[in-house]
Design a protein around this motif. Structure first.
Motif, PDB file in Angstrom:
ATOM      1  N   LEU A 205     -33.694  -4.215  16.324  1.00  0.00           N
ATOM      2  CA  LEU A 205     -34.017  -5.512  15.748  1.00  0.00           C
ATOM      3  C   LEU A 205     -34.708  -5.267  14.418  1.00  0.00           C
ATOM      4  O   LEU A 205     -34.963  -4.113  14.052  1.00  0.00           O
ATOM      5  N   ILE A 206     -35.025  -6.321  13.697  1.00  0.00           N
ATOM      6  CA  ILE A 206     -35.770  -6.202  12.446  1.00  0.00           C
ATOM      7  C   ILE A 206     -37.174  -6.755  12.682  1.00  0.00           C
ATOM      8  O   ILE A 206     -37.337  -7.886  13.139  1.00  0.00           O
ATOM      9  N   ASN A 207     -38.167  -5.936  12.352  1.00  0.00           N
ATOM     10  CA  ASN A 207     -39.548  -6.220  12.713  1.00  0.00           C
ATOM     11  C   ASN A 207     -40.416  -6.183  11.451  1.00  0.00           C
ATOM     12  O   ASN A 207     -40.632  -5.124  10.869  1.00  0.00           O
ATOM     13  N   VAL A 208     -40.887  -7.353  11.015  1.00  0.00           N
ATOM     14  CA  VAL A 208     -41.868  -7.432   9.927  1.00  0.00           C
ATOM     15  C   VAL A 208     -43.243  -7.571  10.567  1.00  0.00           C
ATOM     16  O   VAL A 208     -43.468  -8.484  11.364  1.00  0.00           O
ATOM     17  N   ARG A 209     -44.132  -6.648  10.242  1.00  0.00           N
ATOM     18  CA  ARG A 209     -45.371  -6.550  11.014  1.00  0.00           C
ATOM     19  C   ARG A 209     -46.147  -7.861  11.074  1.00  0.00           C
ATOM     20  O   ARG A 209     -46.624  -8.271  12.130  1.00  0.00           O
TER      21      ARG A 209
END
Length: 482
Positions: A205-209
């Motif tokens: 998945l794409i994870n932006v903190r």
């Protein structure tokens, strides 16, 4: 191998929702459920007598920091008043712009392994692992996800800024958008290289903190990558009051308004927390229709009430989110990764906030912890006991003093059960815990590793904390030592 679990109370899935099947039979072959019903007359290689047991689907945690939570253990009842009720801002910022946080002293391997083992013990079979260990090397998380036997959604996280404490202890951001874009491209490569590994137990998945540590262009690129790759996009969102008001000051609209205007909402978007929105009493902002926008876009909220309640706040109106069409899922966030505890705390908080005993129902929280998590990941084969679903099954002892007489098994589960009643955990057809014993871990070794990891944080605390003080001075224990 075909296994039959019979004689227990089964929470089965039928006609679009959970149903109580008592007694019931669940049969699985390899990694799939092949029969659910009141009886089964076909062949079976193994039969499990579940009389006196409750048989449920494995829990789905859509937001969890999979580690031993060395920092979280320090700040219950304590912490700075100037970080807006946040827990993690007490221990995650770097000590100076070039330093590292106090929790960087932990042992990533021992800490992450402890988190995965705790997940299994608490009946979680699918988890979105929101970062742990080194952001620069995702290999360890990947290897430990394979070792765990769990179904894991993961990719290395991305950020446009780092928080740090300056020499006076003031919290400051250090911005570097270019690094954030480079991290996004690395995350996309990770998804391409790892999605579907380990018998499809690992997905990317794409994870932006953190929303508040990202720029709008970075968030746009993150959502575009998620859409192009066909995966989820997740971020910490409106967990802290100051991020709501910072957006209002900078843009004149709420964070949800901004996400909506920029095309950053949608059914593949998992917003961890999403507490401080228009209509929450602490925001004092009644000028936007945030819930309508979240519901219309079919965005997902990951609700993890225990962590908020420890800091003195909570999402206001779980049922309000549901009524507006928001997909509600559950996260186990921080220690002790206990979905039973999260459901109970969330249900009680919802009733207290609403001053209404009919809201925050056990069923709505159980749905969020199972079907809501499945929807969050765009799946109809987890979070349920149904033919064709993955063999993710949890069996609890339901004939004991803790539970007592049962009228409604779901209300008994949410309001009475504790993790020690979980006897069997099966993920993808593989038994990860049997008769209360973890099958792929030496539990005492895992606990010992977690303790060693925490001891390293304690020992190195004065060198890593911005103040140079001892851990007892910054985070005193409840009672003084003898």
């Amino acid at each position: 191998m075909r296994t039959k679990i019979s004689g227990g109370t089964v929470i089965a899935h039928k006609d679009g929702g959970h149903r109580v099947l008592d007694p019931g039979v669940v049969v699985f072959d390899d990694d799939r459920i092949v029969s659910v019903g009141p009886s089964y007359d076909g062949p079976a290689d193994k039969t499990v007598n579940a009389a006196g047991k409750l048989v449920i689907p494995g829990f789905v945690s859509t937001h969890a920091h999979v580690n031993a939570h060395e920092g979280s253990r320090l700040i219950t009842d304590l912490g700075r008043r100037d970080v807006m009720r946040s827990g993690f801002l007490n221990y995650t910022p770097n000590g100076g712009p070039e330093g590292r946080p106090i929790v960087a002293a932990a042992s990533p391997e021992h800490s992450i392994r402890f988190g995965f083992a705790q997940m299994i013990r608490n009946g979680v079979t699918t988890v979105l692992s929101f970062g742990a260990g080194s952001r620069d090397d995702p290999k360890l998380m990947t290897d430990l996800a394979e070792e765990s036997g769990l179904r894991v959604y993961y990719a290395p996280q991305c950020t446009a800024a780092e928080n740090f404490f300056d020499a006076d202890g003031r919290l400051r951001p250090s911005w570097d958008e270019a690094t954030g874009f480079a991290q996004l491209e690395r995350a996309a490569r990770y998804v391409q290289d790892h999605h579907g590994k380990f018998d499809d137990r690992l997905r990317g998945l794409i994870n932006v903190r953190n929303y508040v540590l990202a720029t709008v262009p970075l968030m746009r690129r993150a959502k575009q990558l998620a859409d192009d790759l066909g995966v989820q996009f997740t971020t910490h969102f409106c967990e802290q009051l100051f991020e709501f008001h910072e957006t209002v000051r900078n843009y004149g609209i709420t964070p949800v308004d901004l996400m909506d205007a920029e095309g950053l909402l949608g059914p593949n978007v998992i917003l961890a927390h999403c507490v401080y929105i228009a209509g929450h009493s602490s925001t004092t902002w009644e000028y936007s229709s945030d819930l309508e926008k979240l519901g219309r876009s079919k965005s997902v909220v990951s609700h993890a009430p225990v962590a908020y309640l420890r800091r003195g706040y909570n999402l206001e109106g779980f049922e309000r989110y549901l009524a507006h069409g928001v997909t509600m899922s559950m996260g186990t966030d921080v220690m002790p990764h206990d979905m039973l505890g999260e459901m109970r705390a969330g249900a009680l908080a919802a009733k207290w906030f609403g001053k209404n005993h009919e809201v925050g129902t056990a069923a709505s929280f159980f749905d969020a912890a199972t079907l809501g998590g499945a929807t969050a990941f765009g799946r109809d084969d987890i979070g349920r006991l149904a033919v064709g679903a993955k063999a993710d099954i949890v069996v609890l002892d339901f004939d004991n003093m803790q539970i007592g007489p049962v009228y409604d098994p779901i209300r008994s589960l949410v309001h009475l059960a504790s993790p020690d009643l979980i006897e069997t955990v099966i993920c993808n057809g593989r038994t990860l815990m049997q008769e209360g014993v973890l099958t792929n871990y030496d539990e005492r070794a895992v606990v010992a590793g977690g303790k060693r990891s925490f001891a390293q944080v304690v020992d190195q605390f004065p060198q890593r904390h911005w103040s140079g003080q001892s851990i007892d001075e910054v985070f005193p224990t409840s009672y003084p030592r003898w």
